[in-house]
Design a protein around this motif. Structure first.
Motif, PDB file in Angstrom:
ATOM      1  N   GLY A 125       0.842  -1.111  -0.062  1.00  0.00           N
ATOM      2  CA  GLY A 125       0.127  -0.178  -0.026  1.00  0.00           C
ATOM      3  C   GLY A 125       0.986   1.169  -0.028  1.00  0.00           C
ATOM      4  N   LEU A 147       2.076   4.952   1.109  1.00  0.00           N
ATOM      5  CA  LEU A 147       2.164   5.742   2.369  1.00  0.00           C
ATOM      6  C   LEU A 147       1.074   7.083   1.889  1.00  0.00           C
ATOM      7  N   LEU A 152      -3.134   5.337   4.555  1.00  0.00           N
ATOM      8  CA  LEU A 152      -2.224   4.262   5.034  1.00  0.00           C
ATOM      9  C   LEU A 152      -1.039   4.915   5.769  1.00  0.00           C
ATOM     10  N   ARG A 175       3.054   3.855   8.200  1.00  0.00           N
ATOM     11  CA  ARG A 175       3.751   2.900   8.562  1.00  0.00           C
ATOM     12  C   ARG A 175       3.438   2.047   9.533  1.00  0.00           C
ATOM     13  N   ASP A 204       0.616   0.524   9.486  1.00  0.00           N
ATOM     14  CA  ASP A 204      -0.169  -0.478   9.027  1.00  0.00           C
ATOM     15  C   ASP A 204       0.600  -1.829   8.398  1.00  0.00           C
ATOM     16  N   SER A 205       1.791  -1.618   8.337  1.00  0.00           N
ATOM     17  CA  SER A 205       2.654  -2.559   7.833  1.00  0.00           C
ATOM     18  C   SER A 205       2.486  -3.621   8.913  1.00  0.00           C
ATOM     19  N   ILE A 243       3.611  -1.124   3.735  1.00  0.00           N
ATOM     20  CA  ILE A 243       3.544   0.265   3.417  1.00  0.00           C
ATOM     21  C   ILE A 243       4.701   0.601   2.655  1.00  0.00           C
TER      22      ILE A 243
END
Length: 273
Positions: A33, A35, A64, A66, A68-69, A92
């Protein structure tokens, strides 16, 4: 599907920036995804919809960050029984924002072209010349550490550098000319010379094909002078010829007249006698 739904609840709102798509219908899918952007996760087929869950099987995750990784695990059920368990990893990445090119001539006439990008996680670089991949006859070397290439001496054209990662792709193109070098292949004083030299300063194997301009002018003047002299001499010759001919004609007339008078005198004397 609690993990994914929780992710959606934490990040509601409109989509920002770039958007990517990921097919998460297979267990262990790897998704990326952008950033600050959006990722669209395809988790189910439409055919799997039930009366209880009416959606197209896609989840959109906006804005999104960071954090969310991560690896996400979820379950698919019909509301009573669990039909399937799955997991996917979402990574991300910052997208590439810009690309710049810079070129310089090297000592032997090669041209080094460097490519740099703004932002972007794990960027990958690729090159083209006039829309096609560089060949061995055009490309001398590639330096992955400096993101630069070295072109051979004769190469010129539109060089493009493309920078991409899993969430973006940006390219930039510039016209590149050769460095003014020419290839010399000749023999001088019994020595074979084969090398690239700077054309403006070349003193090797020079064979003038045309005389200097001043010599051409002098030669033309000489030809004109000779032609003029020939015309003058021809006119003088014609004048002398006609003068000589006129003089001879007068002499001939005088010679023919005098014998007639002598003959007439003799006739007169004969009558008197």
């Amino acid at each position: 599907m609690q993990a994914v739904i929780g992710l959606l609840v934490m990040m509601p709102g409109a989509s920002y920036g770039l958007e990517t798509y990921c097919d998460g219908r297979q267990d262990g899918a790897q998704c990326f995804g952008p950033l600050g952007g959006t990722v669209v996760l395809q988790l189910m087929d439409k055919a799997l919809q039930t009366e209880r869950y009416k959606f197209d099987g896609k989840f959109r995750v906006n804005n999104l960050s960071r954090n969310d990784s991560a690896e996400y695990k979820f379950e698919i059920s019909d509301g009573i029984n669990i039909k399937e368990k799955r997991a996917l990893r979402l990574t991300i990445q910052a997208p590439v924002s810009s690309v710049r090119l810079a070129s310089e001539c090297l000592s032997q006439g090669e041209k080094r072209v460097s490519c740099s990008s703004g932002g972007g996680d794990s960027p990958q670089y690729s090159w083209t010349l006039d829309g096609h991949s560089l060949t061995d006859t055009e490309l001398l070397s590639v330096n992955t550490e400096t993101n630069s290439i070295t072109l051979r001496q004769h190469v010129s054209g539109a060089v493009a550098c493309s920078v991409e990662n899993n969430v973006s792709q940006v390219s930039h193109k510039e016209e590149v000319s050769n460095c003014g070098f020419i290839f010399i292949n000749c023999s001088s004083n019994g020595t074979q010379i084969s090398q690239w030299v700077f054309a403006a300063n070349n003193t090797l194997c020079i064979e003038p094909t045309t005389p200097p301009t001043i010599s051409t002018v002098d030669h033309s003047l000489l030809v004109c002078a000779v032609r003029a002299a020939l015309v003058v001499f021809a006119l003088i010759g014609i004048a002398v010829y006609f003068a000589w001919k006129n003089k001879n004609c007068k002499k001939a007339e005088g010679s023919a007249y005098r014998p007639e008078r002598e003959h007439q005198d003799e006739s007169v004397v004969m009558v008197e006698m």
